[in-house]
Design a protein around this motif. Structure first.
Motif, PDB file in Angstrom:
ATOM      1  N   LEU A  16       0.828  -1.205   0.000  1.00  0.00           N
ATOM      2  CA  LEU A  16       0.000   0.000   0.000  1.00  0.00           C
ATOM      3  C   LEU A  16       0.865   1.260   0.000  1.00  0.00           C
ATOM      4  CD1 LEU A  16      -2.804  -1.064   2.535  1.00  0.00           C
ATOM      5  CD2 LEU A  16      -2.974  -0.926   0.038  1.00  0.00           C
ATOM      6  N   MET A  17       1.997   1.212   0.696  1.00  0.00           N
ATOM      7  CA  MET A  17       2.897   2.369   0.713  1.00  0.00           C
ATOM      8  C   MET A  17       3.468   2.647  -0.678  1.00  0.00           C
ATOM      9  SD  MET A  17       5.043   2.065   4.276  1.00  0.00           S
ATOM     10  CE  MET A  17       5.998   3.527   3.833  1.00  0.00           C
ATOM     11  N   ARG A  18       3.667   1.595  -1.472  1.00  0.00           N
ATOM     12  CA  ARG A  18       4.223   1.761  -2.816  1.00  0.00           C
ATOM     13  C   ARG A  18       3.158   2.113  -3.849  1.00  0.00           C
ATOM     14  NH1 ARG A  18       7.690  -1.331  -0.095  1.00  0.00           N
ATOM     15  NH2 ARG A  18       9.911  -1.347  -0.694  1.00  0.00           N
ATOM     16  N   GLY A  19       1.926   2.302  -3.409  1.00  0.00           N
ATOM     17  CA  GLY A  19       0.891   2.786  -4.302  1.00  0.00           C
ATOM     18  C   GLY A  19       0.075   1.724  -5.005  1.00  0.00           C
ATOM     19  N   ASP A  21      -2.966  -0.698  -5.609  1.00  0.00           N
ATOM     20  CA  ASP A  21      -4.338  -0.652  -5.100  1.00  0.00           C
ATOM     21  C   ASP A  21      -4.692  -1.982  -4.437  1.00  0.00           C
ATOM     22  OD1 ASP A  21      -5.294  -2.539  -7.019  1.00  0.00           O
ATOM     23  OD2 ASP A  21      -5.510  -0.926  -8.494  1.00  0.00           O
ATOM     24  N   ARG A  22      -5.789  -1.972  -3.724  1.00  0.00           N
ATOM     25  CA  ARG A  22      -6.171  -3.130  -2.918  1.00  0.00           C
ATOM     26  C   ARG A  22      -6.444  -4.374  -3.757  1.00  0.00           C
ATOM     27  NH1 ARG A  22      -8.167  -1.911   2.424  1.00  0.00           N
ATOM     28  NH2 ARG A  22      -7.570   0.214   2.962  1.00  0.00           N
ATOM     29  N   GLU A  23      -7.026  -4.188  -4.926  1.00  0.00           N
ATOM     30  CA  GLU A  23      -7.338  -5.341  -5.760  1.00  0.00           C
ATOM     31  C   GLU A  23      -6.064  -6.020  -6.244  1.00  0.00           C
ATOM     32  OE1 GLU A  23      -9.462  -8.282  -7.531  1.00  0.00           O
ATOM     33  OE2 GLU A  23     -10.087  -6.786  -6.054  1.00  0.00           O
ATOM     34  N   GLN A  24      -5.056  -5.223  -6.586  1.00  0.00           N
ATOM     35  CA  GLN A  24      -3.783  -5.811  -6.996  1.00  0.00           C
ATOM     36  C   GLN A  24      -3.158  -6.607  -5.847  1.00  0.00           C
ATOM     37  OE1 GLN A  24      -1.767  -2.193  -8.232  1.00  0.00           O
ATOM     38  NE2 GLN A  24      -1.944  -2.771 -10.399  1.00  0.00           N
ATOM     39  N   VAL A  25      -3.201  -6.026  -4.675  1.00  0.00           N
ATOM     40  CA  VAL A  25      -2.645  -6.713  -3.509  1.00  0.00           C
ATOM     41  C   VAL A  25      -3.408  -8.010  -3.249  1.00  0.00           C
ATOM     42  CG1 VAL A  25      -2.236  -6.552  -1.028  1.00  0.00           C
ATOM     43  CG2 VAL A  25      -1.833  -4.557  -2.497  1.00  0.00           C
ATOM     44  N   ARG A  26      -4.723  -7.940  -3.333  1.00  0.00           N
ATOM     45  CA  ARG A  26      -5.545  -9.126  -3.075  1.00  0.00           C
ATOM     46  C   ARG A  26      -5.245 -10.235  -4.074  1.00  0.00           C
ATOM     47  NH1 ARG A  26     -10.436 -11.593  -4.060  1.00  0.00           N
ATOM     48  NH2 ARG A  26     -10.786 -10.349  -5.929  1.00  0.00           N
ATOM     49  N   GLN A  27      -5.150  -9.889  -5.370  1.00  0.00           N
ATOM     50  CA  GLN A  27      -4.886 -10.899  -6.390  1.00  0.00           C
ATOM     51  C   GLN A  27      -3.510 -11.529  -6.211  1.00  0.00           C
ATOM     52  OE1 GLN A  27      -6.963 -12.173  -8.497  1.00  0.00           O
ATOM     53  NE2 GLN A  27      -8.645 -10.777  -7.946  1.00  0.00           N
ATOM     54  N   ALA A  28      -2.535 -10.715  -5.846  1.00  0.00           N
ATOM     55  CA  ALA A  28      -1.187 -11.247  -5.640  1.00  0.00           C
ATOM     56  C   ALA A  28      -1.159 -12.234  -4.476  1.00  0.00           C
ATOM     57  CB  ALA A  28      -0.209 -10.095  -5.391  1.00  0.00           C
ATOM     58  N   LEU A  29      -1.861 -11.903  -3.407  1.00  0.00           N
ATOM     59  CA  LEU A  29      -1.876 -12.786  -2.241  1.00  0.00           C
ATOM     60  C   LEU A  29      -2.678 -14.058  -2.511  1.00  0.00           C
ATOM     61  CD1 LEU A  29      -2.309 -10.125   0.587  1.00  0.00           C
ATOM     62  CD2 LEU A  29      -0.281 -11.505   0.111  1.00  0.00           C
ATOM     63  N   LEU A  30      -3.777 -13.929  -3.258  1.00  0.00           N
ATOM     64  CA  LEU A  30      -4.531 -15.128  -3.626  1.00  0.00           C
ATOM     65  C   LEU A  30      -3.676 -16.073  -4.458  1.00  0.00           C
ATOM     66  CD1 LEU A  30      -8.060 -13.670  -4.525  1.00  0.00           C
ATOM     67  CD2 LEU A  30      -7.513 -15.201  -2.614  1.00  0.00           C
ATOM     68  N   ALA A  52      -0.791  10.069   1.894  1.00  0.00           N
ATOM     69  CA  ALA A  52       0.451   9.566   1.307  1.00  0.00           C
ATOM     70  C   ALA A  52       0.866   8.221   1.884  1.00  0.00           C
ATOM     71  CB  ALA A  52       1.569  10.596   1.511  1.00  0.00           C
ATOM     72  N   LEU A  53       0.551   7.992   3.135  1.00  0.00           N
ATOM     73  CA  LEU A  53       0.915   6.739   3.797  1.00  0.00           C
ATOM     74  C   LEU A  53      -0.346   5.953   4.169  1.00  0.00           C
ATOM     75  CD1 LEU A  53       3.716   8.011   6.221  1.00  0.00           C
ATOM     76  CD2 LEU A  53       4.029   6.777   4.061  1.00  0.00           C
ATOM     77  N   PRO A  54      -0.243   4.622   4.264  1.00  0.00           N
ATOM     78  CA  PRO A  54      -1.398   3.834   4.716  1.00  0.00           C
ATOM     79  C   PRO A  54      -1.798   4.242   6.133  1.00  0.00           C
ATOM     80  CG  PRO A  54       0.295   2.406   3.772  1.00  0.00           C
ATOM     81  CD  PRO A  54       0.912   3.766   3.917  1.00  0.00           C
ATOM     82  N   VAL A  55      -3.089   4.440   6.322  1.00  0.00           N
ATOM     83  CA  VAL A  55      -3.603   4.868   7.634  1.00  0.00           C
ATOM     84  C   VAL A  55      -4.264   3.667   8.311  1.00  0.00           C
ATOM     85  CG1 VAL A  55      -5.165   6.423   8.852  1.00  0.00           C
ATOM     86  CG2 VAL A  55      -3.974   7.194   6.774  1.00  0.00           C
ATOM     87  N   PRO A  56      -3.743   3.242   9.455  1.00  0.00           N
ATOM     88  CA  PRO A  56      -4.337   2.065  10.124  1.00  0.00           C
ATOM     89  C   PRO A  56      -5.678   2.398  10.765  1.00  0.00           C
ATOM     90  CG  PRO A  56      -2.601   2.989  11.484  1.00  0.00           C
ATOM     91  CD  PRO A  56      -2.581   3.765  10.189  1.00  0.00           C
TER      92      PRO A  56
END
Length: 357
Positions: A16-19, A21-30, A52-56
């Motif tokens: 997320l810090m590198r920009g 999006d969530r769908e890309q992250v989800r597909q990579a992890l799947l 600019a940074l991921p907000v928890p």
């Protein structure tokens, strides 16, 4: 939320810090073999805000207050469910008597009904109040839905309810195969299934709401609570109608005390006759013996007990009773009182010198 490894959390944060999006992250992890639930749990930990940074997001934590509230909530749930079942069982046993019931089972029904009603009158309002209070708290702070103590106790409750349902159905099949089904037994099985099934279904739906972004059907919890409240009120009303009123129960206990006093007097008369080979002339002579403390007065302040010598071998013991022993025993299918059966009002028991009940 399913527990996630530190590596997964770190990967999502870096992505997320590198920009990405969530769908890309989800597909990579799947593609890497992570489960959808694990991925969703970690992604939900980061807010979707333009920064600019991921907000928890705030994470659920365990507090002493929260643990106390949930422990009381689930404790009252178990206590309430047990006593609701106990009350319904007692009502079924009273309405559908079985000739095989032991006398002690029949005799305990009124006490069982009274205790169950007392427990429900206290437990259900406490449970309902805490359930609504915690539901509002979760609605205001959705992150509290992930409370560790809440999830642990919910899963424990699901386990208990599922175990009860399995045992209940096993008992039904066992008796069915043995040809021992009766209407009362089937209704008892239905009571257990209804209580355990309601608990299981409600808390299973509650857990599944976490999978819905908007929290799911919040109104269903209120509906279950209202339906449970109505069922509880009806069960309590049936129990109150079935058992004797508080005044009647007090009168019954007083009559039992009177019978106990008369039995004590009967024993004292038998001892006198054994010592003097004759019946005592009157109550005063019987009570005047050294070391003897006889019950002579009515426990409710009514007329004193009376003793009358009829002849050398017969006498009468008299008292005033508030109830008819036969009516209550017939109502609850109890054995008759034998030599101590009495009507309401003044009654004398004729005894011979050799009688001993």
């Amino acid at each position: 939320m399913a527990s996630a490894s530190p590596e997964l959390e770190q990967f999502v944060r870096d992505a997320l810090m590198r920009g990405h999006d969530r769908e890309q992250v989800r597909q990579a992890l799947l593609a890497a073999g992570w489960s959808a639930e694990q991925i969703r749990g970690v992604l939900d930990g980061w807010a979707e805000v333009d920064f600019a940074l991921p907000v928890p997001r705030p994470r659920a934590s365990l507090s002493a207050r929260e643990a106390f509230l949930y422990l009381v909530l689930f404790s009252t749930l178990y206590f309430f469910a047990w006593n609701l079942g106990s009350l319904l069982f007692a009502l079924l046993e009273h309405a559908l008597p079985d000739p095989a019931d032991a006398q002690w089972q029949v005799a305990r029904l009124t006490g069982s009904i009274r205790w169950s009603i007392s427990a429900l009158v206290i437990a259900f309002p406490v449970f309902a109040f805490l359930a609504r209070h915690l539901a509002y708290d979760v609605a205001r702070n959705p992150i509290k839905r992930l409370s560790p103590v809440r999830r642990w106790l919910t899963y424990l409750t699901l386990f208990v309810a599922a175990s009860v349902l399995i045992g209940d159905l096993t008992t039904l099949v066992f008796n069915l195969l043995g040809g021992e089904l009766s209407l009362r037994f089937v209704l008892k099985v239905a009571v257990v299934a209804a209580i355990a099934g309601t608990v299981f279904g409600h808390y299973l739906r509650d857990l599944r709401r976490e999978e819905v972004a908007d929290g799911g059907h919040a109104g269903s919890g209120r509906g279950v609570l209202w339906a449970t409240g109505v069922a509880t009120v009806l069960a309590v009303a049936a129990g109150v109608w079935t058992m004797d009123s508080p005044m009647q129960q007090r009168q019954l206990r007083l009559d039992e005390a009177r019978i106990g006093d008369l039995q004590t007097l009967e024993s004292a008369i038998a001892a006198w006759r054994g010592e003097h080979d004759a019946l005592p002339p009157d109550m005063d002579a019987l009570a005047a013996q050294p070391g003897v403390n006889l019950p002579r007065r009515d426990p409710a302040g009514g007329a004193d007990y009376r003793y009358r010598r009829i002849d050398d071998s017969h006498y009468e013991l008299c008292a005033d009773f508030a109830t008819d022993s036969g009516q209550r025993r017939a109502r609850w299918r109890l054995p008759q009182a034998g030599q101590w059966a009495h009507p309401a009002g003044s009654h004398c028991f004729r005894r011979s010198a050799g009688d001993k009940d």
